[in-house]
Motif scaffolding. Structure first.
Motif, mmCIF file in Angstrom:
data_model
loop_
_atom_site.group_PDB
_atom_site.id
_atom_site.type_symbol
_atom_site.label_atom_id
_atom_site.label_comp_id
_atom_site.label_asym_id
_atom_site.label_seq_id
_atom_site.Cartn_x
_atom_site.Cartn_y
_atom_site.Cartn_z
ATOM 1 N N VAL A 179 -1.736 7.356 13.927
ATOM 2 C CA VAL A 179 -2.558 7.050 12.536
ATOM 3 C C VAL A 179 -2.100 5.769 12.196
ATOM 4 N N ILE A 180 -0.778 5.401 12.380
ATOM 5 C CA ILE A 180 -0.152 4.308 11.389
ATOM 6 C C ILE A 180 -0.306 3.199 12.268
ATOM 7 N N LYS A 181 -0.055 3.440 13.722
ATOM 8 C CA LYS A 181 -0.076 2.061 14.757
ATOM 9 C C LYS A 181 -1.733 1.368 14.478
ATOM 10 N N GLY A 226 10.439 3.410 12.773
ATOM 11 C CA GLY A 226 10.524 3.605 11.635
ATOM 12 C C GLY A 226 10.086 5.267 11.183
ATOM 13 N N LEU A 227 9.122 5.757 11.673
ATOM 14 C CA LEU A 227 8.566 6.996 11.508
ATOM 15 C C LEU A 227 9.607 7.932 11.788
ATOM 16 N N ALA A 285 6.391 5.123 5.269
ATOM 17 C CA ALA A 285 4.980 4.936 5.506
ATOM 18 C C ALA A 285 4.201 6.500 5.737
ATOM 19 N N ILE A 286 5.018 7.375 6.461
ATOM 20 C CA ILE A 286 4.676 8.480 7.033
ATOM 21 C C ILE A 286 4.089 9.464 5.908
ATOM 22 N N LEU A 287 4.503 9.294 4.752
ATOM 23 C CA LEU A 287 4.085 10.091 3.539
ATOM 24 C C LEU A 287 2.689 9.595 2.883
ATOM 25 N N SER A 290 0.633 -1.203 0.154
ATOM 26 C CA SER A 290 0.002 0.112 -0.026
ATOM 27 C C SER A 290 0.886 1.445 0.049
ATOM 28 N N ILE A 291 2.065 1.231 0.616
ATOM 29 C CA ILE A 291 2.871 2.161 0.585
ATOM 30 C C ILE A 291 3.536 2.568 -0.958
#
Length: 309
Positions: free
Chosen positions: A216-218, A232-233, A185-187, A118-119
Motif C-alpha cells: 500500500v505505502i509504496k 522503514g515498515l 507510516a504503517i499506522l 500526513s503521518i
C-alpha cells in the motif's frame, strides 16, 4: 477561529507554559498534557463546563476542543522543525546507489515532507513520530553509526556484508534516518493485529500485515525504492521472527525506541547510569520481548558506555 476555539487555545497555552514541561520535546509535552487531561477529566469537566468556559458541553466535546487546540499549538513549533530536519538534514542521493534514476533533491524532499506531514495527522502515528524526530534533531544516527563504523564490528558487518549496502557511511546514515521517518507510516493503515505475547514482542506487528502495508505505502511513495520503504515498515516487526530483516530496519527499530521518550538536558544523579545506557541495558535484557537484535543492542550499549551517553 470561534469563541470556543479561542478559549481552548488559551487554556492549552497556559498548560504548555508549565515549567515542568520546559525541557521536553514538543511531542512529549503534548503527550504529558493529554495524560493530564485524561487523568483529571472529572475535575476538569466540573470547571470547564461552567459559564466561563464551555457551558453545556460534555467532556467528550470539551476534550475534543482541547486536543485539537493542543495539536495546533504543538504543530506551530513541530512541523517547521520537521520540515527543516528533512530539507536541511537529509540527503537522498543514496537512492542512486539502489536504483538508476534521475534525482531532484528538492522535489524528493518536498514529497517526503508532505508524506511525513500526513503521518503526523494520524493520532497513533503522530505519537510514534517522536522517535524519528528526536533521532534526527539530536543526531542519534550520526553518533551511533559513526562509532559503529570506527569499531568495524557487528553493526558495520551487518550493514556492509549482510545487507550489502554498496555506499558510503554518510549515505547509509541517511538511509537509516529515512527509515526512521517511515516507521510510523504503517499506522496509517487499518489498525493492525498487534501481538501481545510470544516471540512477536511488545507492540511488534505480524509480518503478513507488514508485507501488505509495504504494498500500500509504496504506491504513495513511488519516488523511493521499495527496499527503503521495506526498511522503514519492517522496523515494526520482530527480528526474532524475521531473521533476514535488514540491518537498517533493526537499527531504526532500536533508535526509534531509544529516542521516543528522549529528554534532552536531563540531569543524571551521581553514580546513576545515563538515560541512553540505561535504556539500552533494559532492552538487552528484554530483547526477545521487544523483538530487537541483541547483538546490535550489545554494541550500542558499549558505545553509549564508552562515550558517557
Amino acid at each position: 477561529m470561534n469563541a470556543d476555539q479561542d478559549k481552548a487555545s488559551l487554556f492549552v497555552k497556559r498548560l504548555l507554559q508549565n515549567p515542568s514541561l520546559k525541557n521536553l520535546t514538543p511531542l512529549l509535552r503534548e503527550e504529558q498534557i493529554l495524560q493530564f487531561l485524561f487523568v483529571n477529566s472529572r475535575q476538569l469537566h466540573a470547571t470547564l463546563s461552567s459559564a466561563s468556559f464551555f457551558p453545556g458541553m460534555n467532556w467528550e466535546q470539551i476534550s475534543g476542543l482541547l486536543t485539537q487546540a493542543l495539536h495546533n499549538e504543538v504543530d506551530n513549533q513541530l512541523m517547521p522543525e520537521i520540515e527543516g530536519l528533512i530539507r536541511d538534514g537529509l540527503d537522498f542521493s543514496f537512492i542512486q546507489f539502489l536504483r538508476e534514476q534521475a534525482l531532484s533533491q528538492d522535489k524528493v524532499k518536498e514529497k517526503f515532507y508532505s508524506f511525513v506531514a500526513s503521518i503526523h495527522e494520524h493520532r497513533e502515528a503522530r505519537r510514534e513520530l517522536s522517535g524519528a524526530y528526536n533521532a534526527a534533531k539530536f543526531h542519534f544516527v550520526d553518533r551511533y553509526i559513526d562509532e559503529a563504523f570506527d569499531r568495524n564490528e557487528y553493526v558495520h558487518f551487518e550493514l556492509t556484508k549482510v545487507q550489502r549496502l554498496k555506499m558510503g557511511k554518510e549515505h547509509i546514515k541517511n538511509y537509516i534516518a529515512v527509515s526512521l521517518f517511515l516507521k510510523p507510516a504503517i499506522l496509517l493503515l487499518t489498525a493492525p493485529n498487534r501481538q501481545s505475547s510470544g516471540t512477536g514482542g511488545n507492540g511488534t506487528l505480524q509480518l503478513q500485515f507488514i508485507e501488505k502495508a509495504v504494498a500500500v505505502i509504496k504506491e504513495k511513495l513511488a519516488f523511493l525504492p521499495e527496499q527503503v520503504i521495506r526498511s522503514g515498515l519492517f522496523a515494526n516487526g520482530s527480528f526474532q521472527e524475521h531473521r533476514s530483516m535488514d540491518a537498517t530496519s533493526r537499527i531504526a527499530a532500536v533508535l526509534s525506541g531509544l529516542c521516543k521518550n528522549y529528554r534532552p538536558n536531563m540531569e543524571i544523579d551521581r553514580g546513576a547510569d545515563t538515560a541512553e545506557k540505561s535504556w539500552l541495558n533494559v532492552a538487552r535484557r528484554n530483547y526477545k520481548f521487544y523483538g530487537y537484535d541483541v547483538k546490535l543492542l550489545d554494541e550500542f550499549y558499549k558505545i553509549a558506555a564508552e562515550n558517557g551517553w
